[in-house]
Motif scaffolding. Structure first.
Motif, short mmCIF file in Angstrom:
data_model
loop_
_atom_site.label_atom_id
_atom_site.label_comp_id
_atom_site.label_asym_id
_atom_site.label_seq_id
_atom_site.Cartn_x
_atom_site.Cartn_y
_atom_site.Cartn_z
N LEU A 38 0.87 -1.16 0.00
CA LEU A 38 0.00 0.00 0.00
C LEU A 38 0.91 1.22 0.00
O LEU A 38 1.56 1.51 0.99
N VAL A 231 -10.62 1.92 0.17
CA VAL A 231 -11.25 1.01 1.12
C VAL A 231 -12.61 0.58 0.59
O VAL A 231 -13.00 -0.58 0.66
N PHE A 235 -8.78 -2.68 -2.38
CA PHE A 235 -7.45 -2.19 -2.70
C PHE A 235 -6.93 -2.69 -4.04
O PHE A 235 -5.99 -2.16 -4.56
N SER A 269 -14.05 16.51 5.77
CA SER A 269 -12.80 15.89 6.21
C SER A 269 -13.01 14.47 6.70
O SER A 269 -12.11 13.66 6.68
N TRP A 270 -14.22 14.13 7.14
CA TRP A 270 -14.40 12.77 7.68
C TRP A 270 -15.57 12.01 7.09
O TRP A 270 -15.65 10.80 7.24
N TYR A 273 -14.75 8.94 5.17
CA TYR A 273 -14.29 7.81 5.96
C TYR A 273 -15.46 7.08 6.61
O TYR A 273 -15.46 5.86 6.72
N LEU A 277 -16.38 3.32 6.02
CA LEU A 277 -16.44 2.43 7.17
C LEU A 277 -17.76 1.67 7.19
O LEU A 277 -17.81 0.47 7.47
N LEU A 280 -17.58 -1.02 4.77
CA LEU A 280 -16.64 -2.06 5.21
C LEU A 280 -17.27 -3.01 6.20
O LEU A 280 -16.99 -4.20 6.20
N LEU A 281 -18.13 -2.47 7.07
CA LEU A 281 -18.72 -3.33 8.09
C LEU A 281 -19.59 -4.39 7.43
O LEU A 281 -19.78 -5.48 7.96
N LEU B 73 -3.59 4.61 12.98
CA LEU B 73 -3.06 5.89 12.49
C LEU B 73 -3.79 7.04 13.16
O LEU B 73 -3.78 8.15 12.67
N PRO B 119 -14.66 -1.51 14.69
CA PRO B 119 -14.39 -2.03 13.34
C PRO B 119 -13.30 -3.10 13.31
O PRO B 119 -13.29 -3.95 12.43
N PHE B 126 -4.69 -3.37 6.34
CA PHE B 126 -4.81 -2.02 5.80
C PHE B 126 -6.22 -1.46 5.96
O PHE B 126 -6.40 -0.27 6.18
N TYR B 127 -7.21 -2.34 5.81
CA TYR B 127 -8.58 -1.85 5.93
C TYR B 127 -8.80 -1.26 7.31
O TYR B 127 -9.46 -0.24 7.48
N VAL B 130 -6.74 2.13 7.68
CA VAL B 130 -7.42 3.27 7.06
C VAL B 130 -8.63 3.68 7.90
O VAL B 130 -8.92 4.86 8.05
N SER B 131 -9.32 2.70 8.47
CA SER B 131 -10.52 3.08 9.22
C SER B 131 -10.15 3.82 10.51
O SER B 131 -10.95 4.60 11.02
N LEU B 133 -8.10 6.14 10.53
CA LEU B 133 -8.01 7.53 10.11
C LEU B 133 -9.34 8.25 10.34
O LEU B 133 -9.37 9.46 10.54
N ALA B 134 -10.44 7.49 10.29
CA ALA B 134 -11.75 8.09 10.55
C ALA B 134 -11.75 8.72 11.93
O ALA B 134 -12.25 9.83 12.13
N PHE B 137 -9.78 12.11 11.87
CA PHE B 137 -10.43 13.28 11.27
C PHE B 137 -11.71 13.65 12.00
O PHE B 137 -12.02 14.82 12.16
N PHE B 138 -12.45 12.64 12.45
CA PHE B 138 -13.72 12.96 13.10
C PHE B 138 -13.47 13.68 14.43
O PHE B 138 -14.09 14.71 14.72
N TRP B 141 -12.32 17.21 13.96
CA TRP B 141 -13.42 18.05 13.50
C TRP B 141 -14.35 18.38 14.66
O TRP B 141 -14.75 19.53 14.86
N LEU B 257 -2.73 14.70 12.06
CA LEU B 257 -2.25 13.42 11.54
C LEU B 257 -0.73 13.29 11.68
O LEU B 257 -0.21 12.20 11.92
#
Lengths: 296, 346
Positions: A38, A231, A235, A269-270, A273, A277, A280-281, B73, B119, B126-127, B130-131, B133-134, B137-138, B141, B257
């Motif tokens: 990645l 995601v 990938f 910004s979120w 994601y 997410l 993904l679930l 992350l 999650p 990786f999945y 990356v999640s 990262l949510a 950012f959340f 914010w 980040l």
């Protein structure tokens, strides 16, 4: 203006933004598919490409020459990364390789700004950005151009992967690295070629993003926009990158326009994601990603 | 597999038993008794206090990423949660002792950690990365946009309340440093106990093979959520110390980040799955920029461009990360371990 045509305009603008995310995501997919890395440095490569092109062009080099030289630079950069950074790391766990590319992105970002300076450059590709009326909905010409470029790129990559000898070896390496080695494919060469291709994809995406937002450091942050796309789409699927980009772009824009007034500013910004997410679930390997099969 | 075999294997992998607390205790003694004799506010304010806060955060992340193999992350988000929770608890509950405030800060971060750890029950690799990262950012914010968290302060920069410990004002750099040292020492001891016990082995089992761990009777889901909570607790307390004792201001911007990556770099350079590594890595990351800007001042003269030094530092850091991963994947901790073996041998 009716509520519906407003809705469509927001939707179309979102889809257009999504194409831009897809352009970045395709670079990730290429490398992940064939080598399982990645590549977080994709954003840095994008910045490097755009910055190199703009700086050469500003120093009086004609458009096509600058493009050709940047093209060469990106190919060399891609090959160098494979040879000097990733090849010694063969057989390491994927997460280690990911962290290597994190380090790599620091080096590339730092060098790009060290070489070309930190100021913001404008980039004019000579494409008019005037809205056009199509079926009652205003669409930006530049967005249409980006969509066309994305389509051409996807078509080119599909032809490369499907109908050429090197594409066949790409697919073999993606399928099973040991089997590919066994039948005599030279994996280092394949990986170098893939990294060079990713460099070219970064150049295309960098030019389009640079024309849109100006060439500056924040270009390398588009990575963060394209990760949810990856995601969502999986990938290892180019089709997933495109469809994921469209879904993310559209929901992001719709949410910002219709939910923004209730929740607050800057939810873009979120929100991507959270959407990713949610998907993904339900599907832990994305929409088109390969299912993980675990053996003991 | 019998538990005796498991235990022998775990010990051969360097999990500390009770005997190995002697060395860390001596180090603590030096930091608590000898170093405070030095009269230099700069040393405490600019080096040791941030070093302790970063170490604690790295320790928390190492429990999650190094031991349990769940890459995050979003560490800086949990630091931010800790900082803002601590601020709000101390602000809204008059007379709340500082240590209770810190504990509540950690607990709040732990609760958020469980929510964003959910999650991980379904996602891998990786999945999952990356999640996380949510979270990053959340949280950033939410803390910026919901003014209740910052007590409706419009400036965006808020000051922590004056720090007291049982009627003892923590108003000098040395005293704030000692507060951090005490908190970090206690939490480090607990972490060492945690990883050397059955839980530690369960974490490593989950990291190495989830399916294998399940076969051995490890409750994978419970272990994952537990370590998300513990890790977030540590990182939350670290965030509170960072903004109360070091920065003396509380703002979401400092927990971006880049901070998350910094904590991740600390555990890569220091050594994954190593308590000692978190401290070695943090020392390295905190001292490196100071050294580089000194070197820049010497090499380029007093009027040097600090932006240039930042860029060089960035390249340097990136190169170091790659070199460490390539040459010493077990980090500074393994390096120190080998030096010690060599010294004992001669």
């Amino acid at each position: 203006m009716s509520a519906w045509s407003f809705f469509f305009e927001v939707l179309v603008a979102g889809l257009a933004a999504g194409i831009m995310y897809s352009l970045v995501a395709i670079g990730f997919v290429l490398i992940y598919k064939t080598s399982g890395v990645l590549n977080f440095a994709q954003g840095a490569m994008l910045l490097f490409a755009a910055l190199t092109f703009v700086s050469l062009h500003e120093r009086g080099m004609p458009f096509l020459y600058a493009l050709a030289i940047t093209f060469l630079v990106m190919v060399i950069l891609g090959i160098a990364i494979e040879k000097f950074v990733l090849r010694p790391m063969i057989n390491q766990p994927p997460i280690t390789l990911f962290m290597v590319t994190l380090g790599l992105s620091y080096i590339i970002e730092g060098s790009a700004e060290l070489i070309w300076g930190t100021q913001v450059h404008g980039l004019d590709l000579g494409i008019q950005d005037e809205p056009m009326q199509i079926a009652g909905v205003l669409v930006s010409q530049f967005d249409l151009f980006c969509a066309a470029v994305a389509a051409v790129m996807v078509a080119a990559l599909t032809i490369l992967f499907r109908y050429t000898r090197i594409g066949l070896s790409f697919r073999a390496a993606a399928e099973d690295q040991y089997a590919a080695l066994n039948i005599g494919l030279r994996l280092p060469f394949i990986w170098a070629a893939v990294w060079a291709t990713a460099g070219i994809v970064a150049l295309v995406a960098g030019l389009l993003w640079g024309a849109r937002t100006g060439v500056q450091f924040s270009l390398s942050l588009v990575v963060l926009k394209s990760l949810p796309v990856l995601v969502l789409g999986g990938f290892d699927s180019i089709a997933g990158a495109i469809i994921g980009g469209l879904i993310i772009g559209a929901t992001e824009n719709l949410a910002q326009v219709y939910l923004g007034p209730y929740i607050g500013d800057g939810i873009d910004s979120w929100i991507a994601y959270v959407v990713a997410l949610g998907f993904l679930l339900v599907r832990p390997s994305g929409l088109f990603g390969q299912k993980l099969v675990e053996r003991v | 597999m019998s538990s005796a075999i498991l235990e022998r294997q775990a010990n051969s992998q360097g999990l500390p038993g009770l005997k190995s607390f002697r060395g860390p205790f001596l180090v603590l003694l030096v930091f608590a008794v000898v170093i405070p004799q030095v009269h230099s506010d700069y040393l405490f304010d600019a080096i040791l206090t941030p070093f302790l806060a970063i170490s604690l955060a790295a320790l928390g992340l190492n429990l999650l990423t190094g031991y349990a193999g769940q890459v995050s992350l979003g560490s800086a988000a949990f630091m931010a949660v800790g900082a803002f929770a601590g601020y709000n608890f101390l602000l809204r509950i008059p007379g709340l002792p500082l240590l209770a405030g810190l504990a509540f800060a950690g607990l709040t971060a732990a609760v958020i950690g469980i929510v964003f750890g959910l999650p991980s029950l379904r996602l891998r690799g990786f999945y999952l990365a990356v999640s996380t990262l949510a979270t990053q950012f959340f949280v950033q914010w939410a803390l910026t946009n919901i003014s209740w968290f910052s007590n409706d302060d419009t400036s965006g920069v808020i000051s922590p309340p004056p720090l007291h410990l049982g009627g003892f004002a923590l108003d000098s750099p040395v005293r704030r440093y000692l507060l951090c040292l005490g908190v970090v020492a206690v939490l480090t001891f607990l972490a060492m106990r945690l990883v050397s016990g059955q839980t530690g082995r369960a974490l490593i089992a989950v990291r190495d093979s989830e399916l294998g761990a399940r076969v051995l009777g490890v409750k994978v889901l419970r272990t994952k959520l537990f370590i998300f909570a513990v890790s977030s607790f540590y990182i939350g307390v670290a965030g509170a110390l960072w903004s109360f004792a070091y920065l003396r201001t509380i703002e979401p911007d400092g927990f971006d980040l880049d901070r998350s990556f910094q904590i991740l770099f600390v555990i890569i350079i220091g050594g994954l799955a190593s308590i000692r590594g978190a401290f070695l890595g943090a020392a390295f990351i905190v001292v490196l920029p100071l050294l580089l800007s000194r070197a820049g001042a010497i090499l380029l003269g007093p009027g040097f461009d600090s932006g240039l030094v930042d860029l060089v530092q960035k390249i340097f850091l990136g190169a170091l990360i790659i070199l460490f991963l390539r040459l010493e994947p077990a980090g500074l901790s393994a390096l120190v371990g080998r030096l010690r073996i060599r010294r004992n041998a001669t």
